[in-house]
Design an enzyme around this catalytic site. Sequence first.
Site, short mmCIF file in Angstrom:
data_model
loop_
_atom_site.label_atom_id
_atom_site.label_comp_id
_atom_site.label_asym_id
_atom_site.label_seq_id
_atom_site.Cartn_x
_atom_site.Cartn_y
_atom_site.Cartn_z
N GLU A 176 25.27 36.78 20.25
CA GLU A 176 26.26 37.48 20.31
C GLU A 176 26.11 38.96 20.24
O GLU A 176 26.85 39.78 21.13
CB GLU A 176 26.99 37.13 18.81
CG GLU A 176 27.93 38.03 18.52
CD GLU A 176 29.38 37.88 19.40
OE1 GLU A 176 30.33 38.98 19.30
OE2 GLU A 176 29.18 36.96 20.31
N CYS A 190 50.36 44.63 9.20
CA CYS A 190 51.85 44.75 9.36
C CYS A 190 52.04 46.40 9.53
O CYS A 190 51.32 47.44 8.94
CB CYS A 190 52.78 44.34 8.53
SG CYS A 190 52.23 42.74 8.14
N ASN A 230 53.10 44.67 2.90
CA ASN A 230 52.11 44.33 3.59
C ASN A 230 51.05 43.79 2.65
O ASN A 230 50.90 44.47 1.49
CB ASN A 230 51.49 45.76 4.38
CG ASN A 230 52.12 46.05 5.69
OD1 ASN A 230 53.17 45.48 5.83
ND2 ASN A 230 51.80 47.24 6.06
N GLY A 231 50.44 42.88 3.04
CA GLY A 231 48.99 42.28 2.08
C GLY A 231 49.53 40.85 1.87
O GLY A 231 50.17 40.08 2.50
N TRP A 255 53.28 40.90 10.90
CA TRP A 255 52.16 39.80 11.36
C TRP A 255 52.20 38.78 10.25
O TRP A 255 51.64 39.10 9.03
CB TRP A 255 50.84 40.96 11.46
CG TRP A 255 49.72 39.85 11.87
CD1 TRP A 255 48.79 39.27 11.18
CD2 TRP A 255 49.02 39.67 13.11
NE1 TRP A 255 47.80 38.62 11.62
CE2 TRP A 255 48.01 38.88 13.28
CE3 TRP A 255 49.60 40.32 14.35
CZ2 TRP A 255 47.41 38.45 14.08
CZ3 TRP A 255 48.67 39.73 15.35
CH2 TRP A 255 47.61 38.80 15.34
N ARG A 307 49.46 47.78 15.99
CA ARG A 307 48.89 47.13 15.20
C ARG A 307 49.08 45.61 15.24
O ARG A 307 48.43 44.67 14.89
CB ARG A 307 49.35 47.62 13.84
CG ARG A 307 49.05 49.16 13.26
CD ARG A 307 50.05 49.53 12.37
NE ARG A 307 49.51 48.90 11.03
CZ ARG A 307 48.67 49.55 9.97
NH1 ARG A 307 48.06 50.38 10.48
NH2 ARG A 307 48.58 48.71 8.87
N LYS A 344 27.73 41.50 23.36
CA LYS A 344 28.66 42.56 22.87
C LYS A 344 27.97 43.68 23.86
O LYS A 344 28.73 44.39 24.49
CB LYS A 344 28.22 42.82 21.36
CG LYS A 344 29.18 42.22 20.65
CD LYS A 344 30.49 42.76 20.73
CE LYS A 344 31.60 41.71 20.43
NZ LYS A 344 31.57 40.50 21.10
N LYS A 346 41.67 40.17 26.51
CA LYS A 346 41.48 40.02 25.16
C LYS A 346 41.84 38.42 24.77
O LYS A 346 40.92 37.85 24.25
CB LYS A 346 42.49 40.67 24.39
CG LYS A 346 42.42 40.65 22.69
CD LYS A 346 41.03 41.00 22.43
CE LYS A 346 40.86 40.73 20.66
NZ LYS A 346 39.52 41.00 20.55
N HIS A 390 8.05 30.26 26.86
CA HIS A 390 8.68 29.40 27.78
C HIS A 390 9.48 30.01 29.04
O HIS A 390 10.50 29.61 29.59
CB HIS A 390 9.59 28.44 27.13
CG HIS A 390 8.91 27.56 26.24
ND1 HIS A 390 8.08 26.41 26.33
CD2 HIS A 390 8.93 27.41 24.82
CE1 HIS A 390 7.52 25.94 25.46
NE2 HIS A 390 7.86 26.63 24.36
N GLU A 400 29.32 43.00 27.59
CA GLU A 400 30.53 43.28 27.64
C GLU A 400 31.37 44.70 27.78
O GLU A 400 31.95 44.85 28.51
CB GLU A 400 31.28 42.80 26.40
CG GLU A 400 31.22 40.99 26.26
CD GLU A 400 32.18 40.90 24.92
OE1 GLU A 400 32.92 39.90 25.13
OE2 GLU A 400 31.85 41.07 23.95
#
Length: 608
Positions: free
Chosen positions: A481, A2, A98-99, A74, A27, A485, A603, A504, A488
């Site tokens: 993954e 936040c 925040n938190g 958030w 943010r 990355k 996104k 194989h 991408e």
Amino acid sequence: MCGIVGYIGKQSAADIIFDGLTRLEYRGYDSAGIATLHQNKTEICRAEGKLKQLKSKLQKNALPGNVGIGHTRWATHGKPNEQNAHPHHYGLFTVVHNGIIENYLELKEALQKKKHVFSSDTDTEILAHLMNEEFQQTKSSFKALQNILKRVRGSYALAILNEKETQQVLVARNQSPLVLGEGLGENFIASDVPALLPYTREVIFLKDGEIAVLQPDKIEVFNNEGHTVNFETKHIDWSLTQAEKEGYKHFMLKEIFEGPRAFIDTLRGKVPADHSEILLEDFKKTIDQYPPELIYLVACGTSYHAALVGKFYLEKWARIPVVVDVASEFRYRKPILNSKTLLIVISQSGETADTLTVVKSAKLQKAPVYAICNVLESSIAREANGVFYTHAGPEIGVAATKTFLTQLQALLLVSLCWADHQNKISKEALKTILQETAELPQKMELVLKQAEEIKKLALHYMNSNLFLFIGRGLLYPIALEAALKLKEISYIFAEGYAGGELKHGPIAMIDQGTPVIALVPQDESYEKMSSNIQEVLARGAEVLAICNEQEKSLKQKCKAVIEIPKTLDLFYPLLAIIPLQLFAYHIANEKGHDVDQPRNLAKSVTVE
């Protein structure tokens, strides 16, 4: 996560705060609000949605006053609506935060027994109630804040107003950033530097455990015992764009380095201080109400790779069969769904179209759904029977980094929670694992300290046109993954394979100098992976190994070695992916690509 902005001086507080909040929009947030003090009265304006909704309200009802605090939220506790938006007010006090307050339910219940009535579902509102209660005894906001912080567990960046002390703003920090700005006859508060740059470049970065008192002409900083702290004022010469990224060139790089913090925030409130259990009550309720005989893990992209790791975790600890599916293919193969099949879906945004379609289809067939996502009250979260929220905070870069870590963390905790709930793991074993879990952020930081060495390796290999990533067991999905990355953001062809699959077909692609990144396990498949490394070396490959820091023999065979700290086998995926995210980033950056917005990608994929 936040955004916080505060002001005390001679100008219109609301105008400066609103401007500061707009500079923190990057943010991410789902509601916003501002409070000012005027003639010993608190004026508040809040709105669900983006700042344009708040601006519209402010145009109709301007907030007077030269002292104020504001917030973009958030959501973590309670729906993202106006009722739960900050600031929160009770009695004399107004708070933005925040938190996460871990013990807020315990504190809230104690206050309710004293007849306190709450107007929101947030953990933050209890702070205003606690401040008001303590102030009645101490007659000092500062002492009241000291006292309540002794009762609160969790992370916080706080800014507090008191109608009886109108020429000061109180702030406090613990594990959540807070920056103070020094002006001439005015002072500022923000959760991040960009909000301050149009007004001052002289800033004070508060440290954990510190409390500050801001007045128009001075700033005082204290430790939590009330003793004065000497602070350092720093001059900021960053541009606004640099400041948003905290000095990092790209959001992706910033978010890789935020991984340890995201991990800590996701752990909060789910594991008590004594590491005795896992507090996932809605998950326990789901499996009690619908005892499953089979689990489907369904996701897309990076989340799918997290699901592949989750299969290992669930089958090992929950001892139940698990099928992993790509969401876009799942509904077309007529899967067997009923009340005995639990669907666990994974989506960072909670809006992924293919995954959402699967959830709706499962519900029609009476199959229970448990979601793992990062956005409160997202579409998937609303449809599911239960939700595990990964508190990674907003992720601006398109390539998932810190959110992948928290998805792996979520799957591990879900698996262990199941095992504990069904008495399939001893309390001693669970405690050992959870204690090690708490130490992982420090080990992640040790990996990140190798960033410069990883950058040098990336620059060495950046002109290669083919990369192979190999892994076994828990590290096979990490090979997938890591290859994703690199594809991408660098647009280089890369593939991930199970080490045993080399013979194989893929080994035919090995030529002199072909870079092969080997993720070396420390479990029973270690010797097999060593053999795979020998196979590619014999065909001219250059091997970059990701391995245990205690590994000695590979250093002589491989072109380079990136060491990760020794830990339990099940945590290796969480540590091994970090250097590979950095590796991909530096190759893409050196090639001059738009790392945060790679071509053709979005996104959140909200269309099928």
